[in-house]
Design an enzyme around this catalytic site. Structure first.
Site, short mmCIF file in Angstrom:
data_model
loop_
_atom_site.label_atom_id
_atom_site.label_comp_id
_atom_site.label_asym_id
_atom_site.label_seq_id
_atom_site.Cartn_x
_atom_site.Cartn_y
_atom_site.Cartn_z
N HIS A 89 0.85 -1.20 0.00
CA HIS A 89 0.00 0.00 0.00
C HIS A 89 0.88 1.25 0.00
O HIS A 89 2.07 1.19 0.29
CB HIS A 89 -0.97 0.00 1.19
CG HIS A 89 -0.31 0.11 2.53
ND1 HIS A 89 0.33 1.25 2.97
CD2 HIS A 89 -0.19 -0.79 3.54
CE1 HIS A 89 0.80 1.07 4.18
NE2 HIS A 89 0.51 -0.17 4.56
N ASP B 18 -4.57 5.69 9.42
CA ASP B 18 -4.79 5.23 10.78
C ASP B 18 -5.99 4.28 10.81
O ASP B 18 -6.90 4.40 9.98
CB ASP B 18 -5.07 6.41 11.71
CG ASP B 18 -3.87 7.32 11.87
OD1 ASP B 18 -2.74 6.84 11.72
OD2 ASP B 18 -4.07 8.52 12.16
N TYR C 148 -8.61 15.40 2.51
CA TYR C 148 -9.27 14.73 3.63
C TYR C 148 -10.51 15.49 4.08
O TYR C 148 -10.58 16.71 3.95
CB TYR C 148 -8.32 14.64 4.84
CG TYR C 148 -7.09 13.80 4.63
CD1 TYR C 148 -7.07 12.46 4.98
CD2 TYR C 148 -5.92 14.36 4.12
CE1 TYR C 148 -5.92 11.69 4.82
CE2 TYR C 148 -4.77 13.60 3.94
CZ TYR C 148 -4.78 12.27 4.29
OH TYR C 148 -3.65 11.52 4.13
N TYR D 2 0.28 15.49 8.63
CA TYR D 2 -0.48 14.72 9.62
C TYR D 2 -1.72 15.52 10.02
O TYR D 2 -1.61 16.56 10.66
CB TYR D 2 0.39 14.41 10.85
CG TYR D 2 1.44 13.37 10.58
CD1 TYR D 2 1.15 12.02 10.73
CD2 TYR D 2 2.71 13.74 10.15
CE1 TYR D 2 2.12 11.06 10.46
CE2 TYR D 2 3.68 12.78 9.88
CZ TYR D 2 3.37 11.44 10.04
OH TYR D 2 4.32 10.49 9.77
N LEU E 2 -12.14 10.75 10.29
CA LEU E 2 -11.19 11.14 9.25
C LEU E 2 -11.40 10.27 8.02
O LEU E 2 -11.42 9.04 8.12
CB LEU E 2 -9.74 10.98 9.75
CG LEU E 2 -8.63 11.37 8.76
CD1 LEU E 2 -8.73 12.85 8.40
CD2 LEU E 2 -7.26 11.06 9.36
#
Length: 314
Positions: free
Chosen positions: A43, A48, A76, A179, A200
Site C-alpha cells: 500500500h 490510521d 481529507y 499529519y 477522518l
C-alpha cells in the site's frame, strides 16, 4: 507432510481501496492480496485504523512506482471534537486534558488562516516516522518522548464546513507528509480549548478518480458472483485495477521506437526526439504505447533508465 503452497498470480496494477474504519492499512492490504491471490502487493501512504477512504494498493510491478504516490498531495474530510485533547490526537487515545470551548467565529477564522499555505509541522509521537531506527509510536507507547524536527508542508486548501456544539468539520487539501491529527491538535491549542480527531476520511490521492474506489465487501461479492457463474474471479476483479504507471501519471511521457526501447530495457540511455530538457519521464514503447519504466533526462539530453518493468513469462 505440508500442503503444497498455492501459486499466486503475477498481476500488475493499482486498486483504489475504500479502507473501512477500525482496520489497519496492513490488515486491509493482506485481505486484498488474498482476494486477488497476488504474489506481490503493497500500500502507499498508510491510514490510521480510525480513518476511512482511499488507500491505493499496488500489485506486482506497480509497487516499483508507488513512491510517486507517497510524494503526491491528498485531500481529507475531518471532524474534530473540541474541548478535549488526547495523547494520540484522535479518539483512539486517552483524554489528557479538558478545557471549555469559548472562542468566537472571528477567532476560529483567524486560527484556520494560520494553517493555510506553506507551514511547518512537528510530527506526532504517534506516527511511523523513525528516530534512531525505531518508529516514533514505539517510543510513545513506552512513555518516551524524543526530539522531532519541524517539517515543511503545504496546505493548498482548508475549507470550513461546519461548527456545531463541540464539533468542527473541515476539508483539507495538503502536500505529502501532512499529519491531519497534528493539524487538529495544533488548531485546538491555538483556540485555547484543545481538540482531537473523531472522524477522518481520505477523499483523494493525487488525481485518482474517487468513483474508482471499491470496498472489501464489493470485492468479496465479486468473488462469490464468479463462483456462481463458474468463471475465474480474476475476470471480475482485474478490470477494477488502474494501470501500473498510474502512480506516476503527473510525469510527461516519452515514447521510444522499438529499435531504441530494446537498449533502454537493457539499462542503456537512449536519444529520442520530443523529450523534455530535464526531469523524470514515463517511458513507453511502440505504437501501442506500452509502459516499460521510468527514465530521467541525463546531462547529455538522453533518456536514462531509472525503474524498469520486469516482464514475467505467462
Amino acid at each position: 507432510m505440508s500442503r503444497p503452497r498455492r501459486r499466486g498470480r503475477d498481476i500488475n496494477g493499482v486498486l483504489l481501496l475504500d479502507k473501512p474504519q477500525g482496520m489497519s492499512s496492513n490488515d486491509a492490504l493482506q485481505k486484498v492480496k488474498r482476494i486477488y491471490n497476488a504474489n506481490r502487493a503493497g500500500h502507499t501512504g498508510a491510514l490510521d485504523p480510525l480513518a476511512t477512504g482511499m488507500l491505493p494498493i499496488c500489485f506486482g510491478e506497480a509497487t516499483k512506482f508507488s513512491q510517486y504516490l507517497l510524494d503526491s498531495d491528498k485531500r481529507y474530510r475531518v471532524i474534530a471534537r473540541l474541548g478535549q485533547r488526547t495523547d494520540t490526537s484522535d479518539a483512539d487515545g486517552q483524554i489528557v486534558e479538558e478545557r471549555p470551548v469559548t472562542f468566537s467565529a472571528e477567532q476560529l477564522a483567524a486560527a484556520l488562516d494560520t494553517f493555510r499555505g506553506d507551514i511547518e509541522q512537528i510530527p506526532s509521537m504517534y506516527s511511523a516516522l523513525k528516530y534512531q531506527g525505531k518508529k516514533l509510536y514505539e517510543y510513545a507507547r513506552q512513555g518516551i518522548e524524543v526530539p522531532r524536527e519541524a517539517r515543511p508542508i503545504t496546505i493548498y486548501e482548508l475549507l470550513f464546513i461546519r461548527h456545531e456544539g463541540n464539533e468542527l468539520e473541515l476539508e483539507i487539501h495538503c502536500s505529502k507528509g501532512t499529519y491531519i491529527r497534528t493539524i487538529i491538535d495544533d488548531l485546538g491549542e491555538k483556540l485555547g480549548c484543545g481538540a482531537h480527531v473523531i472522524y477522518l476520511r481520505r477523499l483523494a490521492v493525487s488525481k485518482y478518480p474517487v468513483e474508482r474506489m471499491v470496498t472489501l465487501e464489493h470485492l468479496r461479492e465479486l468473488v462469490e458472483q464468479a463462483e456462481q457463474q463458474d468463471i475465474p474471479a480474476a475476470e471480475l476483479l482485474d478490470p477494477l485495477l488502474m494501470p501500473m504507471d498510474s502512480p506516476a501519471s503527473d510525469y510527461p511521457v516519452v515514447n521510444l521506437p522499438l529499435t531504441s526501447s530494446v537498449y533502454f530495457k537493457n539499462g542503456n540511455p537512449v536519444r529520442t526526439s520530443g523529450a523534455p530538457l530535464e526531469g523524470l519521464v514515463r517511458v513507453t514503447e511502440g505504437e501501442n504505447g506500452k509502459f516499460i519504466g521510468m527514465g530521467e533526462i541525463d546531462d547529455e539530453g538522453r533518456v536514462a533508465p531509472r525503474r524498469l518493468v520486469v516482464e514475467y513469462p505467462a
